[in-house]
Structure formats: C-alpha cells, structure tokens
Write a protein that holds these residues in place. Structure first.
Motif, PDB file in Angstrom:
ATOM      1  N   VAL A  25       0.960  -1.165   0.075  1.00 51.13           N
ATOM      2  CA  VAL A  25       0.078   0.078  -0.194  1.00 51.13           C
ATOM      3  C   VAL A  25       0.854   1.334  -0.010  1.00 51.13           C
ATOM      4  N   ASP A  26       0.283   2.167  -0.355  1.00 50.03           N
ATOM      5  CA  ASP A  26       0.731   3.664  -0.211  1.00 50.03           C
ATOM      6  C   ASP A  26       0.409   4.004   1.281  1.00 50.03           C
ATOM      7  N   VAL A  27       1.857   4.386   2.020  1.00 50.06           N
ATOM      8  CA  VAL A  27       1.897   4.857   3.364  1.00 50.06           C
ATOM      9  C   VAL A  27       0.967   6.197   3.208  1.00 50.06           C
ATOM     10  N   PRO A  28      -0.096   6.006   4.118  1.00 49.95           N
ATOM     11  CA  PRO A  28      -1.008   7.539   4.033  1.00 49.95           C
ATOM     12  C   PRO A  28      -0.235   8.860   4.889  1.00 49.95           C
ATOM     13  N   ALA A  29      -0.643   9.948   4.485  1.00 49.04           N
ATOM     14  CA  ALA A  29       0.259  11.022   5.241  1.00 49.04           C
ATOM     15  C   ALA A  29      -0.265  11.165   6.705  1.00 49.04           C
ATOM     16  N   ARG A  30      -1.537  10.888   7.115  1.00 47.22           N
ATOM     17  CA  ARG A  30      -1.848  11.139   8.495  1.00 47.22           C
ATOM     18  C   ARG A  30      -2.788   9.592   8.726  1.00 47.22           C
ATOM     19  N   VAL A  31      -2.599   9.333   9.906  1.00 45.34           N
ATOM     20  CA  VAL A  31      -3.529   8.370  10.673  1.00 45.34           C
ATOM     21  C   VAL A  31      -4.214   9.030  11.728  1.00 45.34           C
ATOM     22  N   LEU A  50      -9.044  -0.547   8.331  1.00 44.78           N
ATOM     23  CA  LEU A  50      -9.911  -0.574   7.478  1.00 44.78           C
ATOM     24  C   LEU A  50      -9.692   0.239   6.072  1.00 44.78           C
ATOM     25  N   GLN A  51      -8.989   1.474   6.553  1.00 50.60           N
ATOM     26  CA  GLN A  51      -8.547   2.337   5.567  1.00 50.60           C
ATOM     27  C   GLN A  51      -7.705   1.579   4.465  1.00 50.60           C
ATOM     28  N   LEU A  52      -6.719   0.775   4.855  1.00 54.76           N
ATOM     29  CA  LEU A  52      -5.911   0.098   4.015  1.00 54.76           C
ATOM     30  C   LEU A  52      -6.253  -1.052   3.585  1.00 54.76           C
ATOM     31  N   ALA A  53      -7.395  -1.516   3.927  1.00 51.77           N
ATOM     32  CA  ALA A  53      -7.738  -2.895   3.565  1.00 51.77           C
ATOM     33  C   ALA A  53      -7.968  -3.244   2.083  1.00 51.77           C
ATOM     34  N   ARG A  54      -8.728  -2.256   1.319  1.00 53.24           N
ATOM     35  CA  ARG A  54      -8.897  -2.356  -0.062  1.00 53.24           C
ATOM     36  C   ARG A  54      -7.686  -2.097  -0.870  1.00 53.24           C
ATOM     37  N   PRO A  55      -6.813  -1.107  -0.811  1.00 49.70           N
ATOM     38  CA  PRO A  55      -5.699  -1.084  -1.521  1.00 49.70           C
ATOM     39  C   PRO A  55      -4.762  -2.273  -1.189  1.00 49.70           C
ATOM     40  N   ALA A  56      -4.762  -3.095   0.003  1.00 49.83           N
ATOM     41  CA  ALA A  56      -3.919  -3.936   0.435  1.00 49.83           C
ATOM     42  C   ALA A  56      -4.453  -5.127  -0.327  1.00 49.83           C
ATOM     43  N   ALA A  64      -4.921  -5.520  10.219  1.00 53.78           N
ATOM     44  CA  ALA A  64      -4.839  -5.144  11.888  1.00 53.78           C
ATOM     45  C   ALA A  64      -3.948  -5.985  12.440  1.00 53.78           C
ATOM     46  N   GLN A  65      -4.014  -7.413  11.983  1.00 58.92           N
ATOM     47  CA  GLN A  65      -3.068  -8.333  12.427  1.00 58.92           C
ATOM     48  C   GLN A  65      -1.739  -8.016  12.350  1.00 58.92           C
ATOM     49  N   VAL A  66      -1.418  -7.478  10.975  1.00 61.59           N
ATOM     50  CA  VAL A  66      -0.066  -7.311  10.660  1.00 61.59           C
ATOM     51  C   VAL A  66       0.481  -5.986  11.394  1.00 61.59           C
ATOM     52  N   LEU A  67      -0.372  -4.962  11.530  1.00 63.99           N
ATOM     53  CA  LEU A  67      -0.069  -3.800  12.222  1.00 63.99           C
ATOM     54  C   LEU A  67      -0.013  -3.937  13.574  1.00 63.99           C
ATOM     55  N   ARG A  68      -0.589  -4.798  14.194  1.00 68.35           N
ATOM     56  CA  ARG A  68      -0.521  -5.036  15.628  1.00 68.35           C
ATOM     57  C   ARG A  68       0.867  -5.602  16.013  1.00 68.35           C
ATOM     58  N   ALA A  69       1.372  -6.576  15.165  1.00 68.40           N
ATOM     59  CA  ALA A  69       2.706  -7.182  15.524  1.00 68.40           C
ATOM     60  C   ALA A  69       3.780  -5.882  15.676  1.00 68.40           C
ATOM     61  N   HIS A  70       3.596  -4.931  14.715  1.00 68.44           N
ATOM     62  CA  HIS A  70       4.686  -3.733  14.669  1.00 68.44           C
ATOM     63  C   HIS A  70       4.379  -2.825  15.683  1.00 68.44           C
TER      64      HIS A  70
END
Length: 354
Positions: A25-31, A50-56, A64-70
């Motif tokens: 995905v493209d990293v968003p400018a803000r979260v 939820l924001q990244l799911a479609r482009p991913a 969310a599981q991927v991000l939780r690990a980081h």
C-alpha cells in the motif's frame, strides 16, 4: 504519549509492514487516533486497517493483525487489542506522575503542542482558510480555533465574509488575515457560524468577552451579562485565572523561603495528574472538532482540581521545606503552566496577580 505522537507511531508501523513486504500500500500522510468507541477498549483506537484493506487486497482484520505485530513492541505502548472488523485499540504505558510534571515544566506553556515533525507533515496539506460571519462571536471563535489549530501544526488563515467594525477587532483582540490570496488554499473553505451572542459583549472587555463567547459550545447561546466580571467562585473564568495566579504566588513565596520546585511523588493530588496528562488530547480534540469550548471546560476542570490542593503546598507553622513540599510546588506550578498556556490559546490574559 500524545495523540500526535501515537499517530506517528502507527504510521511507522505501517511503513515497517510495507518495507517488510507484508502490505502493498501507499503509506498515508496521516492516521487518525481517537478515544475508543462502543465495544472498544484501551486509551485510543484507530481504523487505519479498514482504510488500508482495499488497497492492500486483504481483509481489514488481517491488515490489523499485521499492524498489531509492529505496534505491540513500540515504545510507550502497553497493549494492542483488535475489535470489530479490524479496529486497533491501543493502551499506553502510564507516565510516572513525577515524569509528567517534569515534562509540563520543561515544555512550559507549549506543553501539548505538536512538535516540528507534525508541523512538517501537516504543511503538505496546504493552508486551511476559515471564513467567519460578520458577527462578534464568529470572529472570536474563528480566532481562538485558529490559535489551537496552529498549536497542532495546522496552517490556517482567518478571514471575514464582510469587513467587521474596527471596534470589534480592537476590543476583542481578534486577528484577521487579508483574503487576497484565496486561490493558494488547497483545502475547502470552512464557514464559521456559531449561534450569535445576545447583548453587547464589547462591554465585557477582551478577556471576559472572549470567555463568554468561547466557554459555551458553538451551538449554545452564550450569556453576556456581568457575571463574567465578578471575582467570585461562581465565575469559572475567575476560578481559572485565580488558580493560575495562586500557583505563581506560591512559587514566589517558596523562593522567599529558600526552596524551589522539584517533581516527585505527591499524595492527595486531587486528580491533577490525570488532568495534566489529558491536556494534549484535549488540545488535539479541540483542534479536530474546531471546538475551543473543549479547552475552556478543561481549564475549569484543572482549576477546580488545583484550588483545593494549593493551600497544602507551602510549609506550615514551624515546618521546614522538605522533598514533599518541593514536589507539591512542582505540581502546583505544572497546573499553573497548563492554565496559562490554555488561556493564551483562547486569547485571554493569565495575570500573575489578581
């Protein structure tokens, strides 16, 4: 950790996941981060998965599981819980009270402001233009909101839909920008139209007048009577300014007694630590919702917690200054610092003497 710092931490987690090839995905400018909604938990929640799911090309829960690990091992984060379709609910490590007080005193009246990184990240979004109705309350609300937005790294200009009388600008201390470069603004213009104030607010002067217009929510009709000028506990503005002046007086008196503030453990702090810790979140929310009334009400809460505490700061009778007195003085000074910074953002003086 402030909401702005947490937002950057989440962004770093997204970047690490992208660099590791786990997300394409493209990293968003803000979260965005906010207090958890119904069914959530922890201190803050974000729907970035939820924001990244479609482009991913992956389900939100998997993202969310991927991000939780980081996120789980990031500094300042105690736990990350997944709820719903893929919300990340984040619990923060609690800052020790003494460290919190030291941070407030170190940052001074800019405690809770976004740092330089946040200013740089928001600058790319362009300048926000807020256009207020030709009404005293709209002018003051737009001016105070712009001050708060700038504290959070947002570039903003305030213009009026029609030239207001010069007296409104002078008496209420409002700053307006010229509208000669409107084409340079990449964001839509925001209209500022709070419920107008009845009566002659100019008769209250700058400080009481601004408070009368800012303390109620924009959809509530403000009161503009003389109750804002009385120096009694029934007047919230008086309580806020008095608590600030008392904290400054305590510092002067302590200096006369030969001791200074030193952060440390404080018993019976009347909930002041929690309110100080919440100040950055309040500023971020006031900016996000264009609601300076949130800051005004927060200052009243800080003052109401501080006032019963302040009489116990200095030694009594034959007592000699101790570590406990120095710690209490540091907490009192931190409360006064937050009050001064908040009043300044509202465009109201914070005098050392009342």
């Amino acid at each position: 950790m402030t909401p702005v710092e947490l937002s950057r931490t989440v962004l770093r987690a997204v970047r690490r996941a992208v660099d590791a090839g786990e997300l394409d995905v493209d990293v968003p400018a803000r979260v965005g981060v906010a207090p958890p909604g119904p069914g959530g938990c922890g201190d803050y929640a974000t729907g970035v998965a939820l924001q990244l799911a479609r482009p991913a090309g992956q389900p939100p829960y998997r993202v969310a599981q991927v991000l939780r690990a980081h996120l789980a091992d990031a500094d300042g984060i105690a736990d990350v819980v997944l709820t719903g379709p893929g919300f990340l609910n984040i619990s923060l490590h609690r800052t020790a009270p003494a460290d919190l007080v030291a941070e407030v005193l170190g940052r001074g009246t800019q405690y809770g402001f976004a740092d330089a990184d946040a200013h740089a990240s928001t600058a790319a979004g362009g300048t926000l233009q807020r256009r207020c109705a030709p009404d005293p309350r709209a002018l003051v609300v737009a001016d105070a909101t712009a001050r708060i937005l700038r504290s959070q790294g947002v570039a903003v200009r305030v213009v009026s839909a029609a030239p207001p009388p010069a007296e409104w600008i002078t008496v209420l201390g409002v700053h307006l920008d010229t509208d000669t470069d409107a084409g340079a603004h990449s964001r839509p213009v925001e209209e500022v139209r709070p419920v107008p104030a009845p009566g002659d607010v100019l008769a209250l002067g700058r400080d009481a007048g601004r408070w009368a217009l800012l303390h109620p929510a924009a959809h509530d009709r403000p009161r503009t009577g003389g109750e804002h000028l009385v120096q009694r506990e029934s007047n919230p503005l008086f309580r806020v300014r008095y608590a600030h002046a008392r904290s400054r007086a305590l510092a002067r008196n302590a200096a006369d007694l030969g001791f200074a503030a030193e952060p440390g453990p404080v018993d019976d702090a009347h909930g002041i630590h929690a309110l100080l810790a919440d100040h950055p979140r309040v500023l971020a929310a006031a900016a996000a919702h264009r609601a300076p009334d949130r800051l005004a009400r927060h200052l009243v809460a800080v003052a109401d917690a501080a006032l019963p505490f302040l009489p116990a700061v200095l030694p009594r009778g034959g007592e000699k200054p101790s570590a406990a007195h120095r710690a209490r003085l540091a907490l009192a000074e931190a409360a006064g610092t937050v009050l001064a910074g908040g009043l300044t953002l509202l465009g109201i003086d914070a005098p050392d003497h009342l």
